[in-house]
Design a protein around this motif. Sequence first.
Motif, PDB file in Angstrom:
ATOM      1  N   ALA A 102      -1.056  -0.061  -8.618  1.00  0.00           N
ATOM      2  CA  ALA A 102      -0.975   1.301  -7.835  1.00  0.00           C
ATOM      3  C   ALA A 102      -0.229   2.176  -8.469  1.00  0.00           C
ATOM      4  O   ALA A 102       0.354   2.948  -9.764  1.00  0.00           O
ATOM      5  N   GLY A 103       0.991   1.986  -8.227  1.00  0.00           N
ATOM      6  CA  GLY A 103       1.908   3.296  -7.995  1.00  0.00           C
ATOM      7  C   GLY A 103       1.445   3.951  -7.227  1.00  0.00           C
ATOM      8  O   GLY A 103       0.120   4.528  -6.621  1.00  0.00           O
TER       9      GLY A 103
ATOM     10  N   ALA B 265       7.013  11.432 -12.069  1.00  0.00           N
ATOM     11  CA  ALA B 265       6.872  10.296 -12.495  1.00  0.00           C
ATOM     12  C   ALA B 265       6.029   9.400 -11.946  1.00  0.00           C
ATOM     13  O   ALA B 265       5.527   9.745 -10.642  1.00  0.00           O
ATOM     14  N   VAL B 266       5.443   7.487 -12.003  1.00  0.00           N
ATOM     15  CA  VAL B 266       4.746   7.190 -11.081  1.00  0.00           C
ATOM     16  C   VAL B 266       6.142   5.815 -10.393  1.00  0.00           C
ATOM     17  O   VAL B 266       7.128   5.316 -11.246  1.00  0.00           O
ATOM     18  N   TYR B 267       5.916   5.477  -9.197  1.00  0.00           N
ATOM     19  CA  TYR B 267       7.132   4.762  -8.548  1.00  0.00           C
ATOM     20  C   TYR B 267       6.615   3.900  -7.514  1.00  0.00           C
ATOM     21  O   TYR B 267       5.707   4.020  -7.257  1.00  0.00           O
ATOM     22  N   TYR B 268       6.888   2.518  -7.980  1.00  0.00           N
ATOM     23  CA  TYR B 268       6.502   1.971  -7.391  1.00  0.00           C
ATOM     24  C   TYR B 268       7.113   0.958  -6.837  1.00  0.00           C
ATOM     25  O   TYR B 268       8.493   1.014  -6.565  1.00  0.00           O
ATOM     26  N   CYS B 269       6.240   0.622  -5.643  1.00  0.00           N
ATOM     27  CA  CYS B 269       7.097  -0.349  -4.446  1.00  0.00           C
ATOM     28  C   CYS B 269       6.143  -1.970  -4.850  1.00  0.00           C
ATOM     29  O   CYS B 269       5.503  -1.931  -4.697  1.00  0.00           O
TER      30      CYS B 269
ATOM     31  N   THR C 200       1.532  -1.095   0.288  1.00  0.00           N
ATOM     32  CA  THR C 200      -0.207   0.013   0.236  1.00  0.00           C
ATOM     33  C   THR C 200       1.024   0.965  -0.347  1.00  0.00           C
ATOM     34  O   THR C 200       1.409   1.777   0.870  1.00  0.00           O
ATOM     35  N   GLN C 201       0.983   2.039  -1.230  1.00  0.00           N
ATOM     36  CA  GLN C 201       1.449   3.435  -0.662  1.00  0.00           C
ATOM     37  C   GLN C 201       0.401   4.057  -1.645  1.00  0.00           C
ATOM     38  O   GLN C 201      -0.499   4.844  -1.881  1.00  0.00           O
TER      39      GLN C 201
ATOM     40  N   ILE D 290       8.416   8.896  -0.230  1.00  0.00           N
ATOM     41  CA  ILE D 290       7.851   7.431  -0.587  1.00  0.00           C
ATOM     42  C   ILE D 290       7.731   6.575   0.935  1.00  0.00           C
ATOM     43  O   ILE D 290       8.540   5.660   0.321  1.00  0.00           O
ATOM     44  N   THR D 291       6.646   6.356   1.358  1.00  0.00           N
ATOM     45  CA  THR D 291       6.423   5.023   2.143  1.00  0.00           C
ATOM     46  C   THR D 291       5.627   3.533   1.232  1.00  0.00           C
ATOM     47  O   THR D 291       4.576   4.575   0.937  1.00  0.00           O
ATOM     48  N   CYS D 292       5.832   3.089   2.071  1.00  0.00           N
ATOM     49  CA  CYS D 292       5.323   2.161   1.454  1.00  0.00           C
ATOM     50  C   CYS D 292       5.400   1.096   2.521  1.00  0.00           C
ATOM     51  O   CYS D 292       5.808   0.371   3.047  1.00  0.00           O
TER      52      CYS D 292
END
Lengths: 111, 115
Positions: free
Chosen positions: A103-104, A84-88, A5-6, A20-22
Motif C-alpha cells: 500500500a505504500g 509522494a507515496v513511498y513503497y518498500c 508493513t509500513q 520511513i520504516t518498513c
Amino acid sequence: LAKTTQPISMDSYEGQEVNITCSHNNIATNDYITWYQQFPSQGPRFIIQGYKTKVTNEVASLFIPADRKSSTLSLPRVSLSDTAVYYCLVGDNTGGFKTIFGAGTRLFVKA
Amino acid sequence: DAGVIQSPRHEVTEMGQEVTLRCKPISGHNSLFWYRQTMMRGLELLIYFNNNVPIDDSGMPEDRFSAKMPNASFSTLKIQPSEPRDSAVYFCASSLVRTGGSAAFFGQGTRLTVV
C-alpha cells in the motif's frame, strides 16, 4: 514473497529529515530491499536498493539492521516536491525478480 | 535512452470493445512487468516476463486479459471484451535482472476508461 508493513501516511515540514520504516519479518536470505517513489499520475520511480547495512545515493539513504527484518528510508531535508507515496518492497532475482507493491506510505510535506 | 514507452497514454472505449495496450521496454532489459493501479486496489502485478517468456500470470484477473511479448522490444496487454471495472491506469515496467539486485523502471502509464 516477504510481506512488508509500513505506515499508511506521514506528515513533515520542509527542510526536515524524514525516516520511513518498513517491517519485513519474513525476509529471505536472497531478498533485496527496494524503495520506490510515486507521484500522482506517474509510474513508480526507483529510489534506492540494498541488502544489508547502509546504502546512500544522491537522493536518499537506506539503513538495514543486521537481522534485516526492517529497513528505514531516510530523506534528508525534504521539500514540497517530495510529497509522494513511498513503497518498500522485498524480493530476489529468482525467475525474473518478481516485484510486488504494497500500500505504500503517503508522505505529505508542508511549507 | 527514452525509458519505457507506453501507448496510448489515454484510451476511452465502450464496454465490450477490445483494447490493446502497448509497451516498449528499455533496450537491454530482460524482464517486463504489467501492472494495474486503481484507488481501491493499489498497484497490482498482472504478469511478468523474463527473456520474453511469461513467468507468472497469476495476477491476470480473468481470461479476458492476455499479454504477449513477441520479442525483447515489444509487449502488448489485451482486454477482450472490456468492462467498466477494467478502468484503471495500466503501467508497464522493465528491468535488467542480474546478481546483486535489480530495479524496475516504469513507463508513464495508459489511463483506460471503459464506459
